[in-house]
Write a protein that holds these residues in place. Structure first.
Motif: not given
Ligand SMILES: Nc1ncnc2c1ncn2[C@@H]1O[C@H](COP(=O)(O)OP(=O)(O)O)[C@@H](O)[C@H]1O
Ligand SMILES: Nc1ccn([C@H]2C[C@H](O)[C@@H](COP(=O)(O)OP(=O)(O)O)O2)c(=O)n1
Ligand SMILES: [Mg+2]
Length: 231
Positions: A10-13, A70-71, A218-219, A225-227
């Motif tokens: 999902p993080l890879v467009s 989420e990631f 904290i999240f 960072i991941f977004a």
């Protein structure tokens, strides 16, 4: 499995290659053809590796669960792997148990092999390795055995008093969540963790996060960072 062709994370467009996809999808050389069938084995994918550091009770596991949700990372907790080893009565089980009970660090070879097996048997190609490396020896063993450095390192920075309070309230029945063992773990953390933090600070991979506040607060500091990796 991180030996398979890159997954559609999902993080890879697809349209716009992200920093993560560029790193996670860097194909290693094709493995040799099978001599009998002449069917090529799938290319290896270079996994995206995040190390998650912080003292006992700093909230590593809690934040990892949110990153997974989420990631889509796979969470590998070094402590959980060691506890699983104890529970399975394996050859190393009793040594691991006494080491953990004394608040010490298990020999790196043992921990890295457990992490390696877990990564190899996973279908995912992005990992959160939680509670590792806890020492320079841990760090060097990973680089030597896995042949990789992390892409990103998170460090949850939490005052001692807060960590002690959280660990004593954790209620997971762990042999090391008592005040005597916590004191030893904190001493060892102080002695062995800082060289690792300093190392990753120099390599500019380190994200130091103030771990005081609510889990959601904290999240909010972790998410960007991941977004940013998927941009
Ligand atoms: N931000 C927070 N504030 C208060 N308690 C927390 C917070 N994050 C985690 N906890 C609680 O503190 C304890 C330790 O958290 P955990 O994620 O297991 O830490 P670690 O893996 O770093 O030891 C758990 O009981 C958890 O529910
Ligand atoms: N890299 C590691 C990670 C954990 N251990 C051992 C020693 C640690 O005190 C225990 C528990 O680790 P774990 O990461 O589960 O502990 P916390 O979540 O920080 O409270 O396992 C280890 O020897 N080496
Ligand atoms: Mg933990």
């Amino acid at each position: 499995m991180w030996r398979r062709v890159a997954s559609l994370s999902p993080l890879v467009s697809r349209s716009k290659p992200s920093k993560l996809s560029q790193e996670a999808c860097t194909f290693k050389v094709w493995e040799s053809f099978s001599s009998e069938s002449h069917i090529p084995t799938p290319p290896k994918v270079t996994p995206f590796i995040t190390f998650v550091l912080g003292g006992p009770g700093s909230g590593k596991g809690t934040q990892c669960a949110k990153i997974v949700e989420e990631f889509g990372f796979t969470h590998i907790s070094a402590g959980d792997l060691l506890r699983r080893e104890i529970a399975s009565n394996s050859a190393y089980g009793s040594v691991i148990l006494s080491t953990i009970r004394e608040g010490k660090i298990v020999p790196s070879q043992v921990t890295v092999q457990l992490i390696r097996k877990e990564m190899e048997s996973s279908d995912n190609d992005k990992f959160l390795i939680d509670g590792f490396p806890r020492s320079e020896e841990n760090r060097e063993a990973f680089e030597q055995i896995i042949g990789r450095e992390p892409n990103v390192v998170l460090f949850f920075d939490c005052p001692e008093q807060e960590m002690v309070k959280r660990v004593l309230n954790r209620n997971q029945g762990r042999v090391d969540d008592n005040i005597d063992t916590i004191k030893k773990r904190l001493e060892i953390f102080d002695e062995l963790n800082w060289p690792v933090i300093n190392h990753y600070s120099k390599t500019r991979k380190l994200h130091k996060i103030n771990a005081v506040g609510t889990v959601d607060d904290i999240f909010e500091k972790v998410r960007p960072i991941f977004a940013a990796l998927s941009k």
